[in-house]
Design a protein around this motif. Structure first.
Motif, PDB file in Angstrom:
ATOM      1  N   THR A  86      38.853  69.189  35.382  1.00 59.28           N
ATOM      2  CA  THR A  86      39.365  70.559  35.281  1.00 59.28           C
ATOM      3  C   THR A  86      38.243  71.571  35.485  1.00 59.28           C
ATOM      4  O   THR A  86      38.432  72.609  36.135  1.00 59.28           O
ATOM      5  CB  THR A  86      40.049  70.767  33.917  1.00 59.28           C
ATOM      6  OG1 THR A  86      41.023  69.736  33.712  1.00 59.28           O
ATOM      7  CG2 THR A  86      40.744  72.125  33.862  1.00 59.28           C
ATOM      8  N   LYS A  92      37.666  71.649  39.163  1.00 59.73           N
ATOM      9  CA  LYS A  92      38.791  72.288  39.863  1.00 59.73           C
ATOM     10  C   LYS A  92      38.664  73.807  39.880  1.00 59.73           C
ATOM     11  O   LYS A  92      38.986  74.466  40.869  1.00 59.73           O
ATOM     12  CB  LYS A  92      40.095  71.861  39.171  1.00 59.73           C
ATOM     13  CG  LYS A  92      41.355  72.509  39.683  1.00 59.73           C
ATOM     14  CD  LYS A  92      42.540  72.002  38.875  1.00 59.73           C
ATOM     15  CE  LYS A  92      43.831  72.721  39.231  1.00 59.73           C
ATOM     16  NZ  LYS A  92      44.958  72.254  38.390  1.00 59.73           N
ATOM     17  N   HIS A  93      38.185  74.388  38.773  1.00 63.24           N
ATOM     18  CA  HIS A  93      38.113  75.846  38.645  1.00 63.24           C
ATOM     19  C   HIS A  93      36.669  76.358  38.740  1.00 63.24           C
ATOM     20  O   HIS A  93      36.371  77.449  38.262  1.00 63.24           O
ATOM     21  CB  HIS A  93      38.719  76.269  37.305  1.00 63.24           C
ATOM     22  CG  HIS A  93      40.167  75.920  37.171  1.00 63.24           C
ATOM     23  ND1 HIS A  93      41.139  76.473  37.965  1.00 63.24           N
ATOM     24  CD2 HIS A  93      40.799  75.064  36.321  1.00 63.24           C
ATOM     25  CE1 HIS A  93      42.320  75.987  37.613  1.00 63.24           C
ATOM     26  NE2 HIS A  93      42.134  75.123  36.621  1.00 63.24           N
ATOM     27  N   LYS A  94      35.780  75.565  39.343  1.00 63.97           N
ATOM     28  CA  LYS A  94      34.365  75.913  39.337  1.00 63.97           C
ATOM     29  C   LYS A  94      34.101  77.276  39.984  1.00 63.97           C
ATOM     30  O   LYS A  94      33.400  78.120  39.414  1.00 63.97           O
ATOM     31  CB  LYS A  94      33.563  74.829  40.056  1.00 63.97           C
ATOM     32  CG  LYS A  94      32.060  75.053  40.014  1.00 63.97           C
ATOM     33  CD  LYS A  94      31.299  73.895  40.645  1.00 63.97           C
ATOM     34  CE  LYS A  94      31.384  72.659  39.790  1.00 63.97           C
ATOM     35  NZ  LYS A  94      30.502  71.562  40.293  1.00 63.97           N
ATOM     36  N   GLU A 153      36.055  79.854  40.450  1.00 59.78           N
ATOM     37  CA  GLU A 153      36.602  80.931  39.629  1.00 59.78           C
ATOM     38  C   GLU A 153      35.733  81.174  38.400  1.00 59.78           C
ATOM     39  O   GLU A 153      35.526  82.319  37.982  1.00 59.78           O
ATOM     40  CB  GLU A 153      38.028  80.570  39.211  1.00 59.78           C
ATOM     41  CG  GLU A 153      38.733  81.637  38.402  1.00 59.78           C
ATOM     42  CD  GLU A 153      40.112  81.191  37.941  1.00 59.78           C
ATOM     43  OE1 GLU A 153      40.653  81.853  37.033  1.00 59.78           O
ATOM     44  OE2 GLU A 153      40.635  80.186  38.470  1.00 59.78           O
ATOM     45  N   SER A 154      35.214  80.094  37.819  1.00 54.89           N
ATOM     46  CA  SER A 154      34.395  80.225  36.615  1.00 54.89           C
ATOM     47  C   SER A 154      33.069  80.921  36.900  1.00 54.89           C
ATOM     48  O   SER A 154      32.521  81.599  36.031  1.00 54.89           O
ATOM     49  CB  SER A 154      34.131  78.844  36.021  1.00 54.89           C
ATOM     50  OG  SER A 154      35.338  78.233  35.582  1.00 54.89           O
ATOM     51  N   ARG A 214      33.399  84.396  36.194  1.00 54.51           N
ATOM     52  CA  ARG A 214      33.869  84.733  34.848  1.00 54.51           C
ATOM     53  C   ARG A 214      32.761  84.672  33.815  1.00 54.51           C
ATOM     54  O   ARG A 214      32.675  85.506  32.921  1.00 54.51           O
ATOM     55  CB  ARG A 214      35.006  83.782  34.455  1.00 54.51           C
ATOM     56  CG  ARG A 214      35.466  83.967  33.012  1.00 54.51           C
ATOM     57  CD  ARG A 214      36.552  82.976  32.617  1.00 54.51           C
ATOM     58  NE  ARG A 214      37.837  83.293  33.239  1.00 54.51           N
ATOM     59  CZ  ARG A 214      38.980  82.762  32.829  1.00 54.51           C
ATOM     60  NH1 ARG A 214      39.001  81.910  31.825  1.00 54.51           N
ATOM     61  NH2 ARG A 214      40.104  83.077  33.427  1.00 54.51           N
ATOM     62  N   SER A 234      28.975  78.921  33.337  1.00 55.95           N
ATOM     63  CA  SER A 234      29.370  77.989  34.394  1.00 55.95           C
ATOM     64  C   SER A 234      28.164  77.276  35.010  1.00 55.95           C
ATOM     65  O   SER A 234      28.314  76.230  35.650  1.00 55.95           O
ATOM     66  CB  SER A 234      30.150  78.713  35.487  1.00 55.95           C
ATOM     67  OG  SER A 234      29.349  79.737  36.063  1.00 55.95           O
ATOM     68  N   ASN A 280      37.518  78.456  31.092  1.00 59.08           N
ATOM     69  CA  ASN A 280      38.577  78.360  32.097  1.00 59.08           C
ATOM     70  C   ASN A 280      39.314  77.018  32.029  1.00 59.08           C
ATOM     71  O   ASN A 280      39.604  76.389  33.045  1.00 59.08           O
ATOM     72  CB  ASN A 280      37.979  78.558  33.497  1.00 59.08           C
ATOM     73  CG  ASN A 280      38.965  79.179  34.463  1.00 59.08           C
ATOM     74  OD1 ASN A 280      40.027  79.646  34.059  1.00 59.08           O
ATOM     75  ND2 ASN A 280      38.632  79.184  35.736  1.00 59.08           N
ATOM     76  N   GLU A 310      44.583  75.266  30.869  1.00 58.47           N
ATOM     77  CA  GLU A 310      45.634  74.305  31.211  1.00 58.47           C
ATOM     78  C   GLU A 310      45.585  73.049  30.338  1.00 58.47           C
ATOM     79  O   GLU A 310      46.536  72.257  30.313  1.00 58.47           O
ATOM     80  CB  GLU A 310      45.560  73.922  32.685  1.00 58.47           C
ATOM     81  CG  GLU A 310      44.339  73.134  33.090  1.00 58.47           C
ATOM     82  CD  GLU A 310      44.296  72.906  34.593  1.00 58.47           C
ATOM     83  OE1 GLU A 310      44.520  71.753  35.013  1.00 58.47           O
ATOM     84  OE2 GLU A 310      44.059  73.880  35.339  1.00 58.47           O
TER      85      GLU A 310
END
Length: 297
Positions: free
Chosen positions: A199, A202-204, A206-207, A210, A214, A287, A290
């Motif tokens: 996970t 998957k969101h690297k 986007e992170s 943020r 990260s 992040n 989910e």
């Protein structure tokens, strides 16, 4: 007059005592040699080599952590129930029975061990071995997590839940089972925590926009290692939010495994006040929302 010489009387032959099998170095008295052979801790001819001696040392080391919990439950209740979730070949359950419960085989309330496993062939093999060894208070159940929570084949409450090297989400399944069964103790040696790392990966991108945190998982090897550690942190917060006090330590002695973390949870009935809040904050910050259903309930 010469005296007749008498031959000395031949002493009566004393009955020969039955041969006692020689003790095997490093093996505790009373242990089942047949079981240790089945677990490949002893060689086929009942000997210890360098590798099997290391394995035996590891077995006793883990048992030293669990024995005080067994004693505490037995002293408090005069009985105990233990469920080994994701039992595989029921390696742990057999060792605990042999070292702790076997001595209480004459007692009506001498404890019972349940091995829960989804692979039917392993359940059948464990049943056969328990029957052959005369381990009468062991049950092996071919059940999923959901089935094991509701199954009438298991008691409503389980004293101790263990999960030894339960891969990926199997440790989380064991935790959910333990919480449903209001376990007094939970003993976990987690393994192969891939879900959180996947996970994060998957969101690297986007992170990156943020949070500067990260950077902790920017590189693939760090993603894997950080994901593994983070998984266990989230598990600990979940348990604390349900009123468990935790001991988290290194399972020294399991040199053959990189998954060397031991989590022991003791039910206190007093949830840590900010555990759930911190758990949710971590999921948001990193992040991982989910995964909320898996770690927040």
């Amino acid at each position: 007059m010469s005296r007749a010489r008498h031959k000395p009387a031949t002493p009566a032959t004393e009955p020969t005592a039955p041969a006692v099998p020689p003790a095997i170095p490093d093996v505790r008295p009373g242990q089942s040699v047949e079981l240790l052979k089945e677990l490949h801790i002893l060689t086929r001819d009942g000997k210890l080599n360098q590798d099997s001696r290391r394995k035996l040392k590891q077995v006793y080391h883990l048992y030293n952590f669990i024995e005080p919990l067994l004693d505490e439950v037995m002293n408090a209740r005069g009985d105990l129930t233990l469920a080994d979730h994701g039992a595989g070949k029921s390696y742990l359950g057999f060792i605990l029975y042999d070292l702790f419960l076997k001595a209480r085989e004459g007692d009506k309330t001498g404890g019972h061990i349940y091995g829960i496993e989804t692979r039917e062939e392993l359940v059948a093999r464990s049943r056969e071995l328990a029957a052959r060894l005369g381990f009468g208070r062991m049950s092996f159940l071919n059940l999923s997590v959901e089935e094991s929570i509701r199954s009438p084949e298991l008691p409503e409450r389980i004293d101790i839940v263990t999960a030894l090297h339960a891969c990926n989400t199997a440790t989380d399944d064991a935790i959910r089972f333990a919480l449903e069964k209001r376990a007094r103790f939970i003993v976990l040696v987690p393994c192969c925590q891939a879900e959180v790392a996947a996970t994060l990966r998957k969101h690297k991108n986007e992170s990156f926009g943020r949070t500067p945190l990260s950077e902790l998982w920017r590189h693939p090897i760090h993603t894997r290692e950080f994901g593994s550690q983070l998984t266990n942190v989230l598990r600990c917060l979940l348990l604390e939010s349900h009123g468990y006090q935790l001991t988290v330590t290194e399972l020294v002695g399991w040199e053959h495994s990189m998954k060397n973390e031991l989590i022991i949870a003791r039910a206190t009935g007093q949830p840590r006040g900010n555990a759930r809040e911190r758990l949710e904050s971590i999921l948001t910050e990193l992040n991982l929302e989910e995964l909320r259903e898996r770690f927040v309930y």
